[in-house]
Scaffold this active site. Sequence first.
Site, PDB file in Angstrom:
ATOM      1  N   LYS A  13     -28.378  41.464   5.988  1.00 55.02           N
ATOM      2  CA  LYS A  13     -29.337  41.821   4.938  1.00 55.02           C
ATOM      3  C   LYS A  13     -28.790  41.495   3.542  1.00 55.02           C
ATOM      4  O   LYS A  13     -29.484  40.879   2.736  1.00 55.02           O
ATOM      5  CB  LYS A  13     -29.670  43.327   5.001  1.00 55.02           C
ATOM      6  CG  LYS A  13     -30.305  43.764   6.317  1.00 55.02           C
ATOM      7  CD  LYS A  13     -30.738  45.228   6.288  1.00 55.02           C
ATOM      8  CE  LYS A  13     -29.583  46.230   6.193  1.00 55.02           C
ATOM      9  NZ  LYS A  13     -28.685  46.239   7.389  1.00 55.02           N
ATOM     10  N   ARG A  88     -34.586  53.796   5.541  1.00 57.71           N
ATOM     11  CA  ARG A  88     -33.888  53.926   6.819  1.00 57.71           C
ATOM     12  C   ARG A  88     -34.492  55.020   7.694  1.00 57.71           C
ATOM     13  O   ARG A  88     -34.053  55.215   8.818  1.00 57.71           O
ATOM     14  CB  ARG A  88     -32.417  54.233   6.574  1.00 57.71           C
ATOM     15  CG  ARG A  88     -31.505  52.997   6.691  1.00 57.71           C
ATOM     16  CD  ARG A  88     -30.103  53.476   6.453  1.00 57.71           C
ATOM     17  NE  ARG A  88     -29.035  52.650   6.918  1.00 57.71           N
ATOM     18  CZ  ARG A  88     -28.450  51.668   6.239  1.00 57.71           C
ATOM     19  NH1 ARG A  88     -28.926  51.278   5.096  1.00 57.71           N
ATOM     20  NH2 ARG A  88     -27.398  51.056   6.740  1.00 57.71           N
ATOM     21  N   ARG A 127     -16.016  41.597   9.077  1.00 62.18           N
ATOM     22  CA  ARG A 127     -16.215  41.946   7.673  1.00 62.18           C
ATOM     23  C   ARG A 127     -15.213  43.020   7.226  1.00 62.18           C
ATOM     24  O   ARG A 127     -14.757  43.010   6.083  1.00 62.18           O
ATOM     25  CB  ARG A 127     -17.646  42.441   7.463  1.00 62.18           C
ATOM     26  CG  ARG A 127     -17.988  42.726   6.008  1.00 62.18           C
ATOM     27  CD  ARG A 127     -19.458  42.997   5.827  1.00 62.18           C
ATOM     28  NE  ARG A 127     -19.840  44.337   6.256  1.00 62.18           N
ATOM     29  CZ  ARG A 127     -21.099  44.806   6.219  1.00 62.18           C
ATOM     30  NH1 ARG A 127     -22.082  44.039   5.815  1.00 62.18           N
ATOM     31  NH2 ARG A 127     -21.372  46.034   6.612  1.00 62.18           N
ATOM     32  N   ARG A 133     -14.276  48.273   3.386  1.00 59.70           N
ATOM     33  CA  ARG A 133     -15.127  49.385   3.819  1.00 59.70           C
ATOM     34  C   ARG A 133     -14.560  50.021   5.077  1.00 59.70           C
ATOM     35  O   ARG A 133     -14.485  49.390   6.127  1.00 59.70           O
ATOM     36  CB  ARG A 133     -16.547  48.880   4.121  1.00 59.70           C
ATOM     37  CG  ARG A 133     -17.331  48.514   2.893  1.00 59.70           C
ATOM     38  CD  ARG A 133     -18.710  47.996   3.245  1.00 59.70           C
ATOM     39  NE  ARG A 133     -19.495  48.909   4.068  1.00 59.70           N
ATOM     40  CZ  ARG A 133     -20.771  48.721   4.373  1.00 59.70           C
ATOM     41  NH1 ARG A 133     -21.401  47.651   3.906  1.00 59.70           N
ATOM     42  NH2 ARG A 133     -21.409  49.585   5.121  1.00 59.70           N
ATOM     43  N   ARG A 145     -23.087  54.009  13.544  1.00 61.47           N
ATOM     44  CA  ARG A 145     -24.077  53.426  12.622  1.00 61.47           C
ATOM     45  C   ARG A 145     -25.187  52.730  13.408  1.00 61.47           C
ATOM     46  O   ARG A 145     -26.361  52.812  13.031  1.00 61.47           O
ATOM     47  CB  ARG A 145     -23.390  52.439  11.670  1.00 61.47           C
ATOM     48  CG  ARG A 145     -22.508  53.155  10.641  1.00 61.47           C
ATOM     49  CD  ARG A 145     -21.506  52.210  10.004  1.00 61.47           C
ATOM     50  NE  ARG A 145     -22.126  51.190   9.178  1.00 61.47           N
ATOM     51  CZ  ARG A 145     -21.517  50.073   8.809  1.00 61.47           C
ATOM     52  NH1 ARG A 145     -20.277  49.828   9.197  1.00 61.47           N
ATOM     53  NH2 ARG A 145     -22.146  49.192   8.058  1.00 61.47           N
TER      54      ARG A 145
HETATM   55  O1  C5P Z   1     -26.701  49.595   4.011  1.00 58.86           O
HETATM   56  P1  C5P Z   1     -25.234  49.824   4.220  1.00 58.86           P
HETATM   57  O2  C5P Z   1     -24.777  49.456   5.589  1.00 58.86           O
HETATM   58  O3  C5P Z   1     -24.401  49.241   3.151  1.00 58.86           O
HETATM   59  O4  C5P Z   1     -25.052  51.405   4.103  1.00 58.86           O
HETATM   60  C1  C5P Z   1     -23.774  51.984   4.264  1.00 58.86           C
HETATM   61  C2  C5P Z   1     -23.912  53.455   4.514  1.00 58.86           C
HETATM   62  O5  C5P Z   1     -24.612  54.087   3.436  1.00 58.86           O
HETATM   63  C3  C5P Z   1     -24.738  53.830   5.744  1.00 58.86           C
HETATM   64  O6  C5P Z   1     -23.982  53.765   6.930  1.00 58.86           O
HETATM   65  C4  C5P Z   1     -25.127  55.262   5.393  1.00 58.86           C
HETATM   66  O7  C5P Z   1     -24.050  56.145   5.592  1.00 58.86           O
HETATM   67  C5  C5P Z   1     -25.401  55.153   3.910  1.00 58.86           C
HETATM   68  N1  C5P Z   1     -26.830  54.900   3.640  1.00 58.86           N
HETATM   69  C6  C5P Z   1     -27.744  55.931   3.822  1.00 58.86           C
HETATM   70  N2  C5P Z   1     -29.070  55.741   3.590  1.00 58.86           N
HETATM   71  C7  C5P Z   1     -29.539  54.558   3.160  1.00 58.86           C
HETATM   72  C8  C5P Z   1     -28.620  53.482   2.958  1.00 58.86           C
HETATM   73  C9  C5P Z   1     -27.259  53.685   3.207  1.00 58.86           C
HETATM   74  O8  C5P Z   1     -27.367  57.027   4.228  1.00 58.86           O
HETATM   75  N3  C5P Z   1     -30.843  54.387   2.935  1.00 58.86           N
HETATM   76 MG    MG Z   2     -25.446  45.584   3.311  1.00 58.65          MG
END
Ligand code: C5P
Ligand code: MG
Length: 188
Positions: A13, A88, A127, A133, A145
Amino acid sequence: MNIVLFGPPGAGKGTQAERIMNQFNLTHLSTGDIFRQNIKNETTLGLAAKTYIDKGELVPDEVTIKMLESEVKSHPESDGFIFDGFPRTVQQASALDGFLSSIGSSITKMIALDVPKEELIKRLLARGKYSGRADDLDEDIIDNRIQVYLQKTAILADYYNKQGKHFSVNGLGSIDEITVRVFKELEK
Ligand code: C5P
Ligand code: MG
């Protein structure tokens, strides 16, 4: 034009969002990046989000929705947004619809990047070697996740399907190949 770029963790994404942003002159809002920036700066929001992110859990809807709305409001000059990592949950999607409608706007399309689980794990672990991270380095957190995605997020395909806005793109192949597919969907 407001685009939701959708898909499980590791689907690509962020990578594709950067390209869409440049091609269509949109503002890229990555909720994960915003959370990480807040954690780095040790803000109240960052402190509140960190415990969830470290475990691969979702930050509570109220917190995330409030943050997202304030980010959108802080770009009044924008021609449109790419939402990356948001919504989400169904609550987040419905709040986003309500909020956009209140400012005379709406979601144009939701583009879902399809990538099988084995490939996601491979990409996230790779990654993790350079992303800095912690949630990319630990296979249990990665697994969590993906579980959270399947339990709470995947259902949004139905949510946008009902609105006739859900479009799927094969997320396997080179970054350029996937960009071509995404642009094709957006130019339709
Ligand atoms: O989108 P990304 O993978 O970078 O998000 C990292 C973390 O941020 C997710 O695993 C979650 O813990 C948190 N997150 C969330 N709600 C969202 C976007 C991200 O809780 N809408
Ligand atoms: Mg991302």
